[in-house]
Scaffold this motif. Structure first.
Motif, PDB file in Angstrom:
ATOM      1  N   CYS A   1       9.528   5.328  18.148  1.00 51.11           N
ATOM      2  CA  CYS A   1      10.382   4.961  19.260  1.00 51.11           C
ATOM      3  C   CYS A   1      11.836   5.048  18.839  1.00 51.11           C
ATOM      4  O   CYS A   1      12.193   4.656  17.724  1.00 51.11           O
ATOM      5  N   LEU A   2      12.655   5.575  19.738  1.00 51.17           N
ATOM      6  CA  LEU A   2      14.098   5.636  19.513  1.00 51.17           C
ATOM      7  C   LEU A   2      14.803   4.774  20.553  1.00 51.17           C
ATOM      8  O   LEU A   2      14.532   4.880  21.745  1.00 51.17           O
ATOM      9  N   ASP A   3      15.698   3.921  20.058  1.00 53.23           N
ATOM     10  CA  ASP A   3      16.626   3.205  20.937  1.00 53.23           C
ATOM     11  C   ASP A   3      17.948   3.934  20.749  1.00 53.23           C
ATOM     12  O   ASP A   3      18.654   3.712  19.762  1.00 53.23           O
TER      13      ASP A   3
ATOM     14  N   VAL B   1       8.505   7.955  21.836  1.00 51.92           N
ATOM     15  CA  VAL B   1       8.827   7.041  22.929  1.00 51.92           C
ATOM     16  C   VAL B   1      10.331   6.800  22.865  1.00 51.92           C
ATOM     17  O   VAL B   1      10.860   6.474  21.807  1.00 51.92           O
ATOM     18  N   ILE B   2      10.999   6.994  23.977  1.00 52.10           N
ATOM     19  CA  ILE B   2      12.450   6.823  23.988  1.00 52.10           C
ATOM     20  C   ILE B   2      12.817   5.777  25.032  1.00 52.10           C
ATOM     21  O   ILE B   2      12.399   5.862  26.184  1.00 52.10           O
ATOM     22  N   GLY B   3      13.577   4.799  24.579  1.00 49.65           N
ATOM     23  CA  GLY B   3      14.016   3.740  25.483  1.00 49.65           C
ATOM     24  C   GLY B   3      14.964   4.306  26.523  1.00 49.65           C
ATOM     25  O   GLY B   3      15.918   5.010  26.187  1.00 49.65           O
TER      26      GLY B   3
ATOM     27  N   THR C   1      16.054  -5.249  26.175  1.00 46.18           N
ATOM     28  CA  THR C   1      15.430  -5.283  24.838  1.00 46.18           C
ATOM     29  C   THR C   1      16.449  -5.616  23.751  1.00 46.18           C
ATOM     30  O   THR C   1      16.096  -6.267  22.772  1.00 46.18           O
ATOM     31  N   SER C   2      17.707  -5.201  23.921  1.00 46.76           N
ATOM     32  CA  SER C   2      18.719  -5.545  22.913  1.00 46.76           C
ATOM     33  C   SER C   2      18.970  -7.052  22.903  1.00 46.76           C
ATOM     34  O   SER C   2      19.164  -7.654  21.846  1.00 46.76           O
ATOM     35  N   VAL C   3      18.937  -7.666  24.084  1.00 48.42           N
ATOM     36  CA  VAL C   3      19.100  -9.119  24.186  1.00 48.42           C
ATOM     37  C   VAL C   3      17.916  -9.820  23.509  1.00 48.42           C
ATOM     38  O   VAL C   3      18.087 -10.748  22.718  1.00 48.42           O
ATOM     39  N   GLN C   4      16.696  -9.331  23.802  1.00 46.45           N
ATOM     40  CA  GLN C   4      15.495  -9.901  23.171  1.00 46.45           C
ATOM     41  C   GLN C   4      15.583  -9.756  21.649  1.00 46.45           C
ATOM     42  O   GLN C   4      15.256 -10.688  20.915  1.00 46.45           O
TER      43      GLN C   4
ATOM     44  N   ALA D   1      15.245  -3.639  18.757  1.00 44.21           N
ATOM     45  CA  ALA D   1      15.119  -3.257  20.169  1.00 44.21           C
ATOM     46  C   ALA D   1      14.112  -2.101  20.288  1.00 44.21           C
ATOM     47  O   ALA D   1      13.248  -2.114  21.174  1.00 44.21           O
ATOM     48  N   ALA D   2      14.200  -1.125  19.378  1.00 47.53           N
ATOM     49  CA  ALA D   2      13.245  -0.005  19.379  1.00 47.53           C
ATOM     50  C   ALA D   2      11.824  -0.529  19.184  1.00 47.53           C
ATOM     51  O   ALA D   2      10.876  -0.043  19.810  1.00 47.53           O
ATOM     52  N   THR D   3      11.672  -1.540  18.341  1.00 47.59           N
ATOM     53  CA  THR D   3      10.354  -2.130  18.082  1.00 47.59           C
ATOM     54  C   THR D   3       9.796  -2.783  19.343  1.00 47.59           C
ATOM     55  O   THR D   3       8.615  -2.625  19.670  1.00 47.59           O
ATOM     56  N   ILE D   4      10.647  -3.503  20.067  1.00 48.39           N
ATOM     57  CA  ILE D   4      10.222  -4.162  21.310  1.00 48.39           C
ATOM     58  C   ILE D   4       9.838  -3.114  22.365  1.00 48.39           C
ATOM     59  O   ILE D   4       8.813  -3.241  23.045  1.00 48.39           O
TER      60      ILE D   4
END
Length: 138
Positions: A9-11, A61-63, A101-104, A125-128
């Motif tokens: 995954c990439l954020d 997977v790309i955010g 996701t960055s807030v989380q 964030a990428a993990t979430i």
């Protein structure tokens, strides 16, 4: 039984890209790294392709950022264009909503009561984002 898929995954951000990895058998996303972007050399594309090759990534997977009304933004367009760099590197590219996701990620890092960097926020964030994708699709 579906064969195991390796996911990355990439954020995607302008300055940094958070990276997380998972496989469809274990279904747990793990923070992997943060890549600094370089407007002049675009070295981040090579770095991402090296990880794709080394980790045998099938699904990227790309955010996908959206505004509070759920609409795509200028950053969404930038992210989709960036994704085109990898169409020949993986079997499948999918976009996953990355709202908040960055807030989380920042809240999670705050809970550890240790200093953290912007890069760590991006990586988490990428993990979430990846965990959300795994839960919805596997």
């Amino acid at each position: 039984m579906m064969s195991k898929k390796n996911l990355m995954c990439l954020d995607v951000g302008i300055r940094r890209i958070g990276v997380a990895l998972a496989d469809s058998a274990i279904k747990i996303a793990i923070p992997f790294t943060t890549i600094e972007t370089d407007e002049e050399t675009n070295s981040e594309i090579d770095e991402i392709n090296k990880i794709i090759a080394k980790e045998n990534i099938n699904i990227l997977v790309i955010g996908l950022p959206r505004n509070l009304s759920g609409e795509e933004t200028a950053q969404s367009a930038y992210t989709k264009k960036f994704a085109e760099n990898f169409i020949y590197s993986v079997d499948e590219i999918v976009f996953q909503d990355e709202s908040l996701t960055s807030v989380q990620a920042e809240n999670l890092l705050k809970s550890y009561k240790k200093p953290y960097t912007k890069g760590e926020i991006d990586m988490h964030a990428a993990t979430i984002i990846l965990q959300d994708y795994l839960e919805e699709n596997f």
